[in-house]
Design a protein around this motif. Structure first.
Motif, PDB file in Angstrom:
ATOM      1  N   VAL A  55       0.839  -1.203   0.000  1.00 35.72           N
ATOM      2  CA  VAL A  55       0.000   0.000   0.000  1.00 35.72           C
ATOM      3  C   VAL A  55       0.872   1.252   0.000  1.00 35.72           C
ATOM      4  N   ARG A  56       1.910   1.260   0.806  1.00 35.62           N
ATOM      5  CA  ARG A  56       2.762   2.451   0.891  1.00 35.62           C
ATOM      6  C   ARG A  56       3.542   2.673  -0.398  1.00 35.62           C
TER       7      ARG A  56
ATOM      8  N   MET B 268     -15.491   2.871   7.652  1.00 35.70           N
ATOM      9  CA  MET B 268     -14.669   2.200   8.678  1.00 35.70           C
ATOM     10  C   MET B 268     -15.554   1.668   9.807  1.00 35.70           C
ATOM     11  N   ARG B 269     -16.586   2.484  10.183  1.00 30.84           N
ATOM     12  CA  ARG B 269     -17.452   2.066  11.295  1.00 30.84           C
ATOM     13  C   ARG B 269     -18.194   0.778  10.929  1.00 30.84           C
ATOM     14  N   SER B 270     -18.680   0.721   9.681  1.00 33.50           N
ATOM     15  CA  SER B 270     -19.414  -0.489   9.281  1.00 33.50           C
ATOM     16  C   SER B 270     -18.466  -1.688   9.273  1.00 33.50           C
ATOM     17  N   GLY B 271     -17.218  -1.464   8.913  1.00 37.25           N
ATOM     18  CA  GLY B 271     -16.225  -2.542   8.941  1.00 37.25           C
ATOM     19  C   GLY B 271     -16.006  -3.036  10.364  1.00 37.25           C
ATOM     20  N   ARG B 272     -15.907  -2.098  11.297  1.00 39.76           N
ATOM     21  CA  ARG B 272     -15.723  -2.473  12.710  1.00 39.76           C
ATOM     22  C   ARG B 272     -16.912  -3.295  13.201  1.00 39.76           C
ATOM     23  N   ILE B 273     -18.110  -2.849  12.791  1.00 34.62           N
ATOM     24  CA  ILE B 273     -19.320  -3.573  13.206  1.00 34.62           C
ATOM     25  C   ILE B 273     -19.296  -4.982  12.614  1.00 34.62           C
ATOM     26  N   LEU B 274     -18.924  -5.075  11.341  1.00 37.35           N
ATOM     27  CA  LEU B 274     -18.881  -6.392  10.688  1.00 37.35           C
ATOM     28  C   LEU B 274     -17.890  -7.323  11.383  1.00 37.35           C
ATOM     29  N   PHE B 275     -16.745  -6.768  11.817  1.00 42.92           N
ATOM     30  CA  PHE B 275     -15.752  -7.609  12.494  1.00 42.92           C
ATOM     31  C   PHE B 275     -16.314  -8.132  13.819  1.00 42.92           C
ATOM     32  N   CYS B 276     -17.044  -7.264  14.549  1.00 41.43           N
ATOM     33  CA  CYS B 276     -17.673  -7.707  15.799  1.00 41.43           C
ATOM     34  C   CYS B 276     -18.702  -8.811  15.519  1.00 41.43           C
ATOM     35  N   VAL B 277     -19.476  -8.587  14.448  1.00 38.94           N
ATOM     36  CA  VAL B 277     -20.496  -9.590  14.085  1.00 38.94           C
ATOM     37  C   VAL B 277     -19.815 -10.912  13.746  1.00 38.94           C
ATOM     38  N   PHE B 278     -18.678 -10.825  13.066  1.00 41.50           N
ATOM     39  CA  PHE B 278     -17.927 -12.037  12.725  1.00 41.50           C
ATOM     40  C   PHE B 278     -17.517 -12.782  13.997  1.00 41.50           C
TER      41      PHE B 278
ATOM     42  N   PRO C  90      -4.219   7.864  -0.154  1.00 47.23           N
ATOM     43  CA  PRO C  90      -5.670   8.089  -0.228  1.00 47.23           C
ATOM     44  C   PRO C  90      -6.443   6.764  -0.179  1.00 47.23           C
ATOM     45  N   PRO C  91      -7.619   6.745   0.485  1.00 49.05           N
ATOM     46  CA  PRO C  91      -8.357   5.487   0.685  1.00 49.05           C
ATOM     47  C   PRO C  91      -8.631   4.706  -0.593  1.00 49.05           C
ATOM     48  N   GLU C  92      -8.936   5.418  -1.687  1.00 48.01           N
ATOM     49  CA  GLU C  92      -9.252   4.728  -2.948  1.00 48.01           C
ATOM     50  C   GLU C  92      -8.056   3.903  -3.429  1.00 48.01           C
ATOM     51  N   ILE C  93      -6.887   4.566  -3.422  1.00 46.55           N
ATOM     52  CA  ILE C  93      -5.654   3.884  -3.884  1.00 46.55           C
ATOM     53  C   ILE C  93      -5.321   2.753  -2.913  1.00 46.55           C
TER      54      ILE C  93
ATOM     55  N   GLU D 266       0.264  -0.338  13.391  1.00 45.14           N
ATOM     56  CA  GLU D 266      -0.773   0.549  12.841  1.00 45.14           C
ATOM     57  C   GLU D 266      -0.447   0.764  11.384  1.00 45.14           C
ATOM     58  N   PHE D 267      -1.462   0.625  10.527  1.00 44.76           N
ATOM     59  CA  PHE D 267      -1.205   0.827   9.099  1.00 44.76           C
ATOM     60  C   PHE D 267      -0.938   2.300   8.825  1.00 44.76           C
ATOM     61  N   SER D 268      -0.076   2.534   7.837  1.00 43.02           N
ATOM     62  CA  SER D 268       0.214   3.931   7.488  1.00 43.02           C
ATOM     63  C   SER D 268      -1.017   4.536   6.817  1.00 43.02           C
TER      64      SER D 268
END
Lengths: 503, 158
Positions: free
Chosen positions: A225-226, B1-11, B74-77, B68-70
């Protein structure tokens, strides 16, 4: 005793034994760098070569190889975030972020020097403990080993984020790790659990594919990614000064290194406690030593103390593991079980003879650990400058080779393609853990300790009912466990009180 | 991101619930340990899910002792590169399945360096040859690792 001590040194320094030790060290250096092919597997591969050797030569060869494999395992952990050995995974947590911060040389210097100090402390412990270790080992039955593993699990409080939500996530991940460890055949009743009809899962999940997936895959994804080198856009570190800084760090935090080495020796002495426990307990201990919340935040982001603790414990446990192996013929780990077969090939029977008739050979093992580690660290320090330059090479050029290391290492676990799929599954899972802020160290701790806890719990209940809970050593360990759990909270309260009094 | 966090909890909740459901069928000794870890897991993941749904902000204090990820891309890339990286990994495993490790290693290195990293033809060939030689010498000749043959070889009887 002193004569035997000196005779042991001369046995190792004989040209043939010394040459074989160097050959073993060369092999250990290579396999230590390869994930999955750990010290135990290499010992097993080399056993056929010792038939024609004298005992001191054989142990110089085998122990030289084993000692160096444990040391160089930290190199890939720091440079690529790929644990060289499953048990050296704790070094990744702070070692690789240091490399990403442009401090690869410092991290490697710290890892190697702390490994050396740990190995020396382990060797000294081996030399000193042989006559007195019997009561300690005999005092640790299955209830005490169960409690020791529970203490290991209770380190989750230190490995999780501070505050209630951090603790919830940490404990949930620890429990998830414990749950994953239950996959496979249950040893008491023989029932199959979560096997999904796959024979591959009958034996449970192997450490290597899981741990390599958990730690290496997110790092590879992050590097992709980076789109930069591991050290990013940061200017290349002045390597020699970085390495020296790492060496100085070992002595700046010598008390921490010493304590973590003692943890390693102690866990190593206890057969069945598992090598991974030593590293994670040492890491948790290093985190516990943080002065305040801000200091604690540095762990996981590239704090040298997170490299020093596991590095020291990883090597000191080698000396610890040798103690019950030599003194009673009770191997402390898989590698020691293989070493035990070398004893039998040499016509030596571990036990009282090793402390009387064959005492010089026992001391030659101590000397091998000392000399092999000193030579290995000195050699590594001379090539570190070149090794650390890898962190400034563009990621796209490194990734295919790191992926090969990861998957070949993972494949060595069972020699099946399913190993690769397991690595991918846990890699994806671990990616989401990191993305959503669920800590991985508690998961790994739960996964590593799950089987130990379950096995010793059932043995304890079968042997003693529930009366084992009243045994003095167990009670002492329960108190220690409560202290380990409560320590971060005590620390927080103390810091809050201090802040208020300062204000 | 919030929906992802929720999905991980559901998992996590789903995993814990499935483990409890399966464990109820097993003998006591086999079920005890999985039950005693999956029930608290269910509760803790449930609490976390409720907190997320209630919209409680993540407290900085609760940062994990972990990577922690860098966040410089940009989120799209980022999303595109993550998918690309996982595709290469999945492709690698699929190729191992089809043609076995010894053939996959040079092919993977060659294709990755040429098409993903944009390395020139000559350096790619040199790196591929060196990697293959090291793989063959170290893993096959020295360590004697046994690699399964690929499904294609098995089907074609090679």
């Amino acid at each position: 005793m002193f004569d035997a001590f000196i005779e042991g040194l001369f046995l190792v320094l004989q040209w043939k034994a010394f040459s074989l030790m160097l050959v073993g060290m060369g092999l250990g250096f290579c396999v230590g760098l390869l994930p999955g092919i750990g010290g135990a597997a290499t010992l097993a591969l080399m056993i056929p070569f010792v038939f024609k050797m004298q005992p001191a030569e054989a142990f110089a060869f085998l122990l030289g190889m084993h000692a160096v494999a444990a040391t160089t395992g930290d190199i890939t952990s720091v440079l690529f975030g790929v644990p060289g050995e499953a048990i050296s995974a704790a070094t990744v947590v702070d070692g690789h972020p240091m490399a990403k911060n442009g401090e690869a040389g410092r991290a490697l210097g710290a890892a190697l020097m702390s490994s050396l100090v740990g190995a020396l402390i382990g060797a000294v412990a081996l030399a000193l403990a042989i006559p007195i270790v019997r009561p300690l080992v005999l005092a640790f039955g299955s209830p005490e080993l169960f409690m020791l593993a529970v203490i290991g699990i209770s380190c989750i409080t230190s490995l999780s984020g501070a505050g209630a939500r951090g603790q919830i996530k940490g404990f949930a991940m620890g429990l998830f790790g414990l749950l994953v460890s239950t996959i496979g055949q249950e040893r008491q009743s023989g029932s199959l659990r979560f096997d999904m009809g796959m024979m591959y899962l009958w034996d449970g999940l192997d450490f290597v594919p899981v741990l390599v997936g958990v730690f290496a895959i997110p790092e590879i994804i992050d590097l992709t990614v980076r789109g930069t080198s591991i050290a990013g856009e940061r200017p290349a570190e002045k390597l020699s000064s970085g390495v020296m800084e790492g060496i100085k760090d070992t002595f700046r935090h010598f008390w921490l290194v010493f304590r973590c080495s003692v943890v390693g020796v102690f866990v190593g002495i206890l057969p069945g406690a598992g090598g991974g426990v030593a590293q994670w307990m040492a890491y948790a201990h290093a985190v516990q030593g943080a002065k305040d919340a801000a200091d604690r935040e540095r762990f996981g982001k590239g704090d040298v103390r997170g490299v020093l603790g596991p590095g020291a414990a990883n090597n000191s446990k080698e000396g610890g593991e040798l103690i019950p192996t030599v003194a009673f013929g009770v191997p402390g780990s898989g590698a020691m079980a293989i070493l035990l077969s070398a004893f039998l090939i040499m016509g030596l029977s571990p036990g009282p003879d090793m402390l009387t008739k064959h005492l010089p050979i026992t001391f030659s093992m101590v000397w091998t650990l000392v000399i092999a580690n000193i030579i290995a660290v000195l050699l590594c320090l001379t090539v570190l400058d070149q090794l650390a330059k890898v962190t400034n090479v563009r990621g796209g050029l490194i990734i295919p080779f790191v992926l090969l290391l990861v998957f070949v290492g993972s494949y060595t676990a069972n020699g099946q393609i399913t190993d690769l799929i397991v690595t991918l599954i846990f890699g994806v899972l671990s990616y989401f853990m990191v993305l959503f802020g669920w800590p991985r160290p508690p998961f790994v701790l739960g996964f590593v300790l799950g089987k130990v806890i379950e096995t010793y719990f059932f043995i304890s209940v079968a042997r003693y009912g529930f009366t084992w809970l009243r045994q003095p050593m167990v009670v002492a360990l329960i108190i220690l466990m409560l202290f380990v759990i409560a320590y971060p909270y005590i620390q927080q309260r103390r810091q809050r009180a201090q802040r208020i009094s300062n204000a | 991101m919030r929906s992802g966090r929720i999905l991980f909890c559901v998992f996590l909740i789903f995993v814990a619930a499935a483990a409890i459901y399966m464990a109820l069928e097993w003998p006591f000794k086999a079920a005890l340990f999985p039950l005693s870890v999956s029930i608290p897991l269910l509760i803790l993941a449930g609490i976390q899910l409720l907190q997320l749904i209630a919209g409680k902000q993540e407290i900085i204090e609760s940062a994990a002792v972990d990577l922690e990820f860098s966040s410089e891309v940009p989120p799209e890339i980022e999303r595109r590169r993550v998918i690309t990286a996982f595709s290469w990994i999945a492709g690698f495993i699929l190729t191992v399945y089809l043609i076995g490790f010894p053939l996959t290693v040079p092919l993977f290195v060659c294709f990755y360096l040429r098409f993903e990293s944009g390395v020139g033809a000559l350096p790619t060939i040199a790196a591929t040859a060196i990697t293959w030689a090291m793989f063959y010498g170290l893993f096959q000749k020295l360590v004697h690792l046994q690699f399964e043959e690929g499904m294609l070889q098995a089907w074609l009887g090679l």
